[in-house]
Design an enzyme around this catalytic site. Structure first.
Site, short mmCIF file in Angstrom:
data_model
loop_
_atom_site.label_atom_id
_atom_site.label_comp_id
_atom_site.label_asym_id
_atom_site.label_seq_id
_atom_site.Cartn_x
_atom_site.Cartn_y
_atom_site.Cartn_z
CB CYS A 180 -1.01 -0.02 1.14
SG CYS A 180 -2.37 1.16 0.89
CG HIS B 234 -3.53 -3.14 3.24
ND1 HIS B 234 -2.42 -2.69 3.92
CD2 HIS B 234 -4.14 -2.04 2.75
CE1 HIS B 234 -2.37 -1.37 3.87
NE2 HIS B 234 -3.40 -0.95 3.15
CD GLU C 258 -0.82 -5.24 5.55
OE1 GLU C 258 -0.84 -4.01 5.62
OE2 GLU C 258 -0.85 -5.87 4.47
#
Length: 233
Positions: free
Chosen positions: A92, A179, A181
């Site tokens: 990002c 993303h 994560e």
């Protein structure tokens, strides 16, 4: 492998206490078997030298790469010094700051927010990827890479985010706009925290609903691990 986590932001408000910081999310994503060290980039903390770690992950942030913040230029300078010396993975904001540091351009997109589950079609398959034709992962961004850096190749993207996953021909460096994560529960909580300020109710509702669909976070974690293993061999 010693992985340096360049934390360029943190979850807003009480979400950090519940879900942890972005560095810890990457530790969970990439798993055991590595030694992790986090650097608070927003407070001016950077490695003294790229060789301080075997690889670096640059996290997301609420900041824009074009913001006049005192830590932005030092981070770009560090990335340029690490380029070709140490494997880099940007996510990002990390994806965007790598592009800016390496000669590309990022701007606030007139398309608006990309939020919820974001699907990218694979355009080119690197050796560390499997044979997936599409990957869907939680995303949250308004800024986008609009001009590719020299030597960057597009591995995957969408009509909304054409430059979704990049790899660099002249350095062990990859980056992605979404993303991996972000667990769906965190992604939903982040949307709720921004409901009515960044997103309208219909936007928030649609994004939250999309996060109940299957995602490729585990696949992306495997791709990143395989990239790092190949880059360090």
């Amino acid at each position: 492998m010693k992985i340096g986590l360049l934390e360029t932001g943190e979850p807003p408000g009480p979400l950090k206490a519940t879900y942890g910081g972005y560095g810890s999310m990457f530790e969970t994503l990439l798993g055991d078997g590595h030694a992790y060290r986090a650097y608070d980039v927003q407070r001016g903390e950077l490695p003294a030298h790229p060789a301080e770690n075997d690889a670096y992950v640059i996290t997301g942030s609420s900041a824009g790469v074009y913001d006049p913040l005192p830590w932005i230029e030092p981070l770009k300078a560090f990335l340029r010094s690490a380029r070709g010396e140490t494997p880099l993975v940007g996510v990002c904001f990390g994806h965007q700051i790598m592009a800016e540091a390496f000669g590309g351009k990022v701007e606030k997109s007139p398309k608006g927010w990309g939020v919820g589950l974001q699907a990218y079609a694979v355009a080119e398959r690197a050796v560390w990827m499997d044979d997936a034709a599409e990957v869907a992962v939680p995303g949250s961004h308004q800024d986008q890479v609009v001009d590719l850096p020299p030597t960057a190749r597009v591995l995957a993207g969408s009509a909304f985010t054409p430059y979704g996953i990049l790899a660099y021909d002249d350095a062990p460096a990859i980056s992605m706009q979404f993303h991996p994560e972000f667990a769906p529960d965190y992604a939903k909580a982040l949307i709720e925290a921004r409901r009515g300020t960044r997103y309208t109710d219909p936007q928030a509702d649609a994004a939250i609903a999309s996060l109940d669909s299957p995602n490729d976070r585990a696949r992306m974690a495997d791709w990143i691990r395989r990239f790092l293993a190949q880059a360090s061999s």
